[in-house]
Design a protein around this motif. Structure first.
Motif, PDB file in Angstrom:
ATOM      1  N   THR A   1      -8.979   1.307   7.789  1.00  0.00           N
ATOM      2  CA  THR A   1      -8.680   2.674   7.759  1.00  0.00           C
ATOM      3  C   THR A   1      -7.703   3.125   6.676  1.00  0.00           C
ATOM      4  O   THR A   1      -7.740   3.936   5.929  1.00  0.00           O
ATOM      5  CB  THR A   1      -8.499   3.481   8.879  1.00  0.00           C
ATOM      6  OG1 THR A   1      -7.525   2.917   9.730  1.00  0.00           O
ATOM      7  CG2 THR A   1      -9.906   3.354   9.724  1.00  0.00           C
ATOM      8  N   ASP A   2      -6.648   2.318   6.813  1.00  0.00           N
ATOM      9  CA  ASP A   2      -5.325   2.337   5.522  1.00  0.00           C
ATOM     10  C   ASP A   2      -6.002   2.172   4.340  1.00  0.00           C
ATOM     11  O   ASP A   2      -5.838   3.018   3.130  1.00  0.00           O
ATOM     12  CB  ASP A   2      -4.198   1.274   5.940  1.00  0.00           C
ATOM     13  CG  ASP A   2      -3.691   1.685   7.034  1.00  0.00           C
ATOM     14  OD1 ASP A   2      -3.878   2.862   7.676  1.00  0.00           O
ATOM     15  OD2 ASP A   2      -2.785   0.753   7.858  1.00  0.00           O
ATOM     16  N   THR A   3      -6.787   1.007   4.224  1.00  0.00           N
ATOM     17  CA  THR A   3      -7.667   0.848   2.866  1.00  0.00           C
ATOM     18  C   THR A   3      -8.425   2.216   2.415  1.00  0.00           C
ATOM     19  O   THR A   3      -8.460   2.434   1.372  1.00  0.00           O
ATOM     20  CB  THR A   3      -8.225  -0.495   2.913  1.00  0.00           C
ATOM     21  OG1 THR A   3      -7.297  -1.691   3.231  1.00  0.00           O
ATOM     22  CG2 THR A   3      -8.978  -0.769   1.550  1.00  0.00           C
ATOM     23  N   LEU A   4      -9.285   2.447   3.624  1.00  0.00           N
ATOM     24  CA  LEU A   4     -10.292   3.827   3.220  1.00  0.00           C
ATOM     25  C   LEU A   4      -9.535   4.822   2.782  1.00  0.00           C
ATOM     26  O   LEU A   4      -9.832   5.548   1.835  1.00  0.00           O
ATOM     27  CB  LEU A   4     -10.662   3.898   4.444  1.00  0.00           C
ATOM     28  CG  LEU A   4     -12.123   4.981   4.358  1.00  0.00           C
ATOM     29  CD1 LEU A   4     -12.951   4.299   3.490  1.00  0.00           C
ATOM     30  CD2 LEU A   4     -12.635   5.224   5.762  1.00  0.00           C
ATOM     31  N   ALA A   5      -7.974   5.118   2.960  1.00  0.00           N
ATOM     32  CA  ALA A   5      -7.254   6.217   2.370  1.00  0.00           C
ATOM     33  C   ALA A   5      -6.924   6.155   0.943  1.00  0.00           C
ATOM     34  O   ALA A   5      -6.630   7.142   0.465  1.00  0.00           O
ATOM     35  CB  ALA A   5      -6.000   6.300   3.275  1.00  0.00           C
ATOM     36  N   ASP A   6      -6.940   4.878   0.488  1.00  0.00           N
ATOM     37  CA  ASP A   6      -6.624   4.551  -0.976  1.00  0.00           C
ATOM     38  C   ASP A   6      -8.002   5.048  -2.098  1.00  0.00           C
ATOM     39  O   ASP A   6      -8.827   4.216  -1.806  1.00  0.00           O
ATOM     40  CB  ASP A   6      -6.311   3.220  -1.028  1.00  0.00           C
ATOM     41  CG  ASP A   6      -5.679   2.943  -2.578  1.00  0.00           C
ATOM     42  OD1 ASP A   6      -6.133   3.495  -3.442  1.00  0.00           O
ATOM     43  OD2 ASP A   6      -4.694   2.356  -2.672  1.00  0.00           O
TER      44      ASP A   6
ATOM     45  N   GLY B   1       6.128   1.078  -6.506  1.00  0.00           N
ATOM     46  CA  GLY B   1       6.131   1.612  -4.945  1.00  0.00           C
ATOM     47  C   GLY B   1       5.352   2.867  -4.964  1.00  0.00           C
ATOM     48  O   GLY B   1       4.475   3.068  -5.645  1.00  0.00           O
ATOM     49  N   GLY B   2       5.736   3.846  -4.097  1.00  0.00           N
ATOM     50  CA  GLY B   2       4.962   4.917  -4.076  1.00  0.00           C
ATOM     51  C   GLY B   2       4.192   5.007  -2.792  1.00  0.00           C
ATOM     52  O   GLY B   2       4.556   4.308  -1.887  1.00  0.00           O
ATOM     53  N   GLU B   3       3.594   5.971  -2.656  1.00  0.00           N
ATOM     54  CA  GLU B   3       2.894   6.487  -1.448  1.00  0.00           C
ATOM     55  C   GLU B   3       1.799   5.687  -0.885  1.00  0.00           C
ATOM     56  O   GLU B   3       0.892   5.237  -1.975  1.00  0.00           O
ATOM     57  CB  GLU B   3       2.423   8.087  -1.417  1.00  0.00           C
ATOM     58  CG  GLU B   3       3.571   9.064  -1.344  1.00  0.00           C
ATOM     59  CD  GLU B   3       2.851  10.442  -1.353  1.00  0.00           C
ATOM     60  OE1 GLU B   3       1.526  10.652  -1.055  1.00  0.00           O
ATOM     61  OE2 GLU B   3       3.560  11.413  -0.926  1.00  0.00           O
ATOM     62  N   ALA B   4       1.606   5.385   0.056  1.00  0.00           N
ATOM     63  CA  ALA B   4       0.483   4.581   0.805  1.00  0.00           C
ATOM     64  C   ALA B   4       0.557   4.959   2.078  1.00  0.00           C
ATOM     65  O   ALA B   4       1.202   5.425   2.977  1.00  0.00           O
ATOM     66  CB  ALA B   4       0.866   2.998   0.514  1.00  0.00           C
ATOM     67  N   VAL B   5      -0.817   4.322   2.604  1.00  0.00           N
ATOM     68  CA  VAL B   5      -0.948   4.577   4.229  1.00  0.00           C
ATOM     69  C   VAL B   5      -0.929   3.415   4.886  1.00  0.00           C
ATOM     70  O   VAL B   5      -1.525   2.353   4.820  1.00  0.00           O
ATOM     71  CB  VAL B   5      -2.402   5.199   4.329  1.00  0.00           C
ATOM     72  CG1 VAL B   5      -2.499   5.366   5.944  1.00  0.00           C
ATOM     73  CG2 VAL B   5      -2.412   6.465   3.708  1.00  0.00           C
ATOM     74  N   ARG B   6      -0.122   3.237   5.952  1.00  0.00           N
ATOM     75  CA  ARG B   6       0.132   1.983   6.832  1.00  0.00           C
ATOM     76  C   ARG B   6      -0.100   2.462   8.194  1.00  0.00           C
ATOM     77  O   ARG B   6       0.682   3.369   8.894  1.00  0.00           O
ATOM     78  CB  ARG B   6       1.666   1.419   6.362  1.00  0.00           C
ATOM     79  CG  ARG B   6       1.837   0.941   5.263  1.00  0.00           C
ATOM     80  CD  ARG B   6       0.480  -0.169   4.651  1.00  0.00           C
ATOM     81  NE  ARG B   6       0.336  -1.172   5.462  1.00  0.00           N
ATOM     82  CZ  ARG B   6      -1.046  -1.664   5.441  1.00  0.00           C
ATOM     83  NH1 ARG B   6      -1.819  -1.571   4.622  1.00  0.00           N
ATOM     84  NH2 ARG B   6      -1.213  -3.012   6.208  1.00  0.00           N
ATOM     85  N   GLU B   7      -0.987   1.940   8.905  1.00  0.00           N
ATOM     86  CA  GLU B   7      -1.213   1.944  10.466  1.00  0.00           C
ATOM     87  C   GLU B   7      -1.436   3.680  10.621  1.00  0.00           C
ATOM     88  O   GLU B   7      -0.825   4.069  11.803  1.00  0.00           O
ATOM     89  CB  GLU B   7       0.052   1.718  11.388  1.00  0.00           C
ATOM     90  CG  GLU B   7       0.248  -0.091  11.188  1.00  0.00           C
ATOM     91  CD  GLU B   7       1.559  -0.379  12.046  1.00  0.00           C
ATOM     92  OE1 GLU B   7       2.239   0.591  12.800  1.00  0.00           O
ATOM     93  OE2 GLU B   7       1.789  -1.584  12.002  1.00  0.00           O
ATOM     94  N   GLY B   8      -2.047   4.369   9.712  1.00  0.00           N
ATOM     95  CA  GLY B   8      -2.429   5.479   9.965  1.00  0.00           C
ATOM     96  C   GLY B   8      -1.386   6.712   9.409  1.00  0.00           C
ATOM     97  O   GLY B   8      -1.591   7.764   9.557  1.00  0.00           O
ATOM     98  N   ASN B   9      -0.348   6.090   9.111  1.00  0.00           N
ATOM     99  CA  ASN B   9       0.781   6.977   8.730  1.00  0.00           C
ATOM    100  C   ASN B   9       1.199   6.965   6.988  1.00  0.00           C
ATOM    101  O   ASN B   9       1.124   5.855   6.503  1.00  0.00           O
ATOM    102  CB  ASN B   9       2.169   6.774   9.324  1.00  0.00           C
ATOM    103  CG  ASN B   9       1.883   6.917  10.959  1.00  0.00           C
ATOM    104  OD1 ASN B   9       1.330   8.028  11.519  1.00  0.00           O
ATOM    105  ND2 ASN B   9       2.192   5.984  11.673  1.00  0.00           N
ATOM    106  N   LYS B  10       1.525   8.002   6.422  1.00  0.00           N
ATOM    107  CA  LYS B  10       1.793   8.087   5.080  1.00  0.00           C
ATOM    108  C   LYS B  10       3.326   7.389   4.866  1.00  0.00           C
ATOM    109  O   LYS B  10       4.180   7.695   5.769  1.00  0.00           O
ATOM    110  CB  LYS B  10       1.655   9.703   4.486  1.00  0.00           C
ATOM    111  CG  LYS B  10       0.266   9.940   4.198  1.00  0.00           C
ATOM    112  CD  LYS B  10       0.372  11.101   3.370  1.00  0.00           C
ATOM    113  CE  LYS B  10      -1.111  11.559   2.944  1.00  0.00           C
ATOM    114  NZ  LYS B  10      -1.114  12.907   2.238  1.00  0.00           N
ATOM    115  N   VAL B  11       3.404   6.478   4.256  1.00  0.00           N
ATOM    116  CA  VAL B  11       4.648   5.777   3.977  1.00  0.00           C
ATOM    117  C   VAL B  11       5.194   5.704   2.560  1.00  0.00           C
ATOM    118  O   VAL B  11       4.201   5.769   1.647  1.00  0.00           O
ATOM    119  CB  VAL B  11       4.810   4.380   4.480  1.00  0.00           C
ATOM    120  CG1 VAL B  11       4.615   4.455   6.003  1.00  0.00           C
ATOM    121  CG2 VAL B  11       3.751   3.449   3.952  1.00  0.00           C
ATOM    122  N   LEU B  12       6.386   5.705   2.328  1.00  0.00           N
ATOM    123  CA  LEU B  12       6.724   5.560   0.851  1.00  0.00           C
ATOM    124  C   LEU B  12       7.122   4.226   0.730  1.00  0.00           C
ATOM    125  O   LEU B  12       8.442   3.783   1.041  1.00  0.00           O
ATOM    126  CB  LEU B  12       8.188   6.642   0.380  1.00  0.00           C
ATOM    127  CG  LEU B  12       8.246   6.593  -0.895  1.00  0.00           C
ATOM    128  CD1 LEU B  12       7.097   7.293  -1.801  1.00  0.00           C
ATOM    129  CD2 LEU B  12       9.751   7.454  -1.198  1.00  0.00           C
TER     130      LEU B  12
END
Length: 492
Positions: free
Chosen positions: A304-309, A400-411
């Motif tokens: 689901t993290d991958t799906l967010a990209d 770097g930049g924004e990504a989703v890890r374990e369902g949370n947006k992280v920088l």
């Protein structure tokens, strides 16, 4: 994912060691060339291959956009058919679910039909820690397991082994796992296959629990599908009393009609066959045939993290055919172990860093394990633009930049070791944003071209040692265009 293989270095170091192994390179070259030549002939037989490829892409994209709805429909259908659905957010949860299910049966042995999802989460090791022995039944997986090795290919996990090595493994190890290999075993394929068949037959007949993956799940009926070439899957799916299937959530298709597309493209892209010798489907349980108990473990583990990209999610279209590995010049020379993941080759270079993140050195290096030649995109039966995703992930590693890890947006922070690359890209971005500066730089380069070196200095020396640096033209294109009125006045 459960992590990289213990002790694995980053891809450049692992690949450097692999390319110096002549036996490995010979094995890989022979196998990949043979498979891709057969695939090309099989695909050429279909006049509508491009239409099938586009249909597969659209089905997968539609399903991923509505994944929540189709997964709930699947759960309802599986439950109605007598099965039980479990949801696993990560590898640890999936391993705990499966281990508890096996322990509840009182059994200490399970037979497995090849499943990359269970390799991804390290299920065999988790079962072993609880005193449960898992027997791989796919021939190539058996070779890998007996040899205390790791898979190096999606379709042919033991592609890095030749027949002589396999014979030696069977002679040395089979007796430790069950029926020993014949004393006079040779390296002929027929004898090797017969030794494996006899070794596995006693396990099929004894095992009460089977563990599988699935190539596809059909949401409308709750049906799971496994395609294979040896018949071991059919044995695992029908003989045990309990069947546990561990499947990634992206393996779902909406309807049986959608499945028709993939049952044409998968066998031709993977084994170069018109259809798979064994296509097994099962829906829940039956009182008269097959396992009496069925459990489906739906695995997320970074999906689901991958799906967010928006760019990277196309990697979830993958149907695990391995066509991209067989045409990749990097994989052909480095082999699968260098990728440090159960998913090697071009698809692994974009899937693993998304499922696991790019924090480790090996995951940060995987997007660079490619020449960006585009051959992988050309053969992909669901049109995954792997080069596009590789460039996208390279940007993530460097900037770097924004990504989703374990369902949370992280920088994400930029990875170490890319400062020069970042500086170069930022300088290029600035130059392209200022036409006057770009034009001045081009003119200076043209006028000073006689002083340009033939090789690059420092770290660039390795690159230019096998390549000619492009010659700078006598004048920039813009100046030539203005001087010649777009070529109309060019007398040369």
């Amino acid at each position: 994912m459960s992590g990289t293989y213990l002790g694995m270095p980053a891809f450049p170091q692992a690949a450097h060691e692999a390319v110096n192994d002549r036996v490995l390179r010979g094995n890989l070259r022979h196998a990949t060339h043979t498979i891709r030549a057969k695939r090309a002939r099989a695909v050429a037989e279909l006049s509508d291959w491009d239409a099938l490829r586009e249909a597969g892409r659209r089905i997968k994209d539609h399903t991923l956009r509505h994944l929540d709805r189709y997964l709930l429909r699947l759960e309802e259908a599986v439950t109605a058919a007598g099965g039980t659905v479990h949801w696993a957010a990560d590898a640890e949860e999936a391993n705990r679910i499966v281990t508890d299910l096996v322990k509840a049966t009182g059994e200490t042995e399970v037979v497995k039909v090849k499943s990359m999802a269970t390799q991804e989460i390290g299920l065999n090791e988790a079962l072993e820690a609880e005193g449960i022995r898992a027997y791989e039944t796919d021939l190539a997986e058996l070779i890998v397991q007996l040899g205390k090795d790791r898979p190096s290919h999606i379709l042919v996990p033991a592609i890095h082994r030749n027949r002589g090595e396999i014979r030696d493994i069977f002679r040395r190890e089979m007796s430790q796992w069950g029926r020993p290999a014949p004393d006079d075993l040779t390296d002929t394929p027929a004898e090797l296959a017969e030794a494996a068949r006899l070794h596995l037959r006693e396990k099929f007949l004894r095992a009460k629990v089977g563990i599988s993956g699935a190539n596809f799940m059909v949401a409308e009926t709750g049906t799971l599908v496994v395609v294979e070439s040896e018949g071991n899957g059919r044995m695992c799916l029908t003989l045990p009393e309990t069947l546990i299937s561990v499947v990634g959530i992206e393996k779902i298709v909406p309807t049986w009609q959608d499945l028709e597309v993939f049952l044409q493209t998968l066998p031709r892209s993977s084994t170069a066959e018109r259809m798979n010798p064994y296509t097994s489907t099962w829906t829940g349980t039956s009182d008269t045939d097959g396992p009496r108990t069925f459990h489906l473990v739906l695995l997320d583990n970074g999906r689901t993290d991958t799906l967010a990209d928006d760019v990277g999610r196309q990697a979830l279209r993958c149907i695990r055919c391995s066509a991209c590995l067989n045409v990749c010049p990097v994989y052909e020379r480095a082999g699968g172990h260098a990728y440090g993941s159960v998913y090697p080759g071009p698809i692994g270079a974009i899937l693993s860093p998304q499922l696991r993140g790019t924090a480790s050195a090996i995951d940060a290096s995987l997007p660079y394990a490619s020449s960006l030649c585009g051959a992988c995109y050309e053969v992909c039966p669901v049109a995954i633009d792997i080069p596009e995703v590789l460039v996208h992930l390279r940007e993530r590693v460097v900037e770097g930049g924004e990504a989703v890890r374990e369902g949370n947006k992280v920088l994400l922070k930029p990875a170490k070791g890319h400062a020069a690359e970042r500086a170069a890209m930022r300088a290029a971005r600035w130059a392209f944003a200022h036409p006057a500066a770009l034009r001045t730089g081009q003119r200076l380069a043209s006028r000073s071209r006689r002083f340009h070196p033939r090789t690059l200095p420092g770290p660039g020396r390795a690159w230019s040692a096998t390549r000619d640096l492009p010659a700078v033209p006598a004048e920039p294109f813009r100046d030539w265009w203005q001087r010649t009125n777009g070529g109309k006045d060019d007398t040369k």
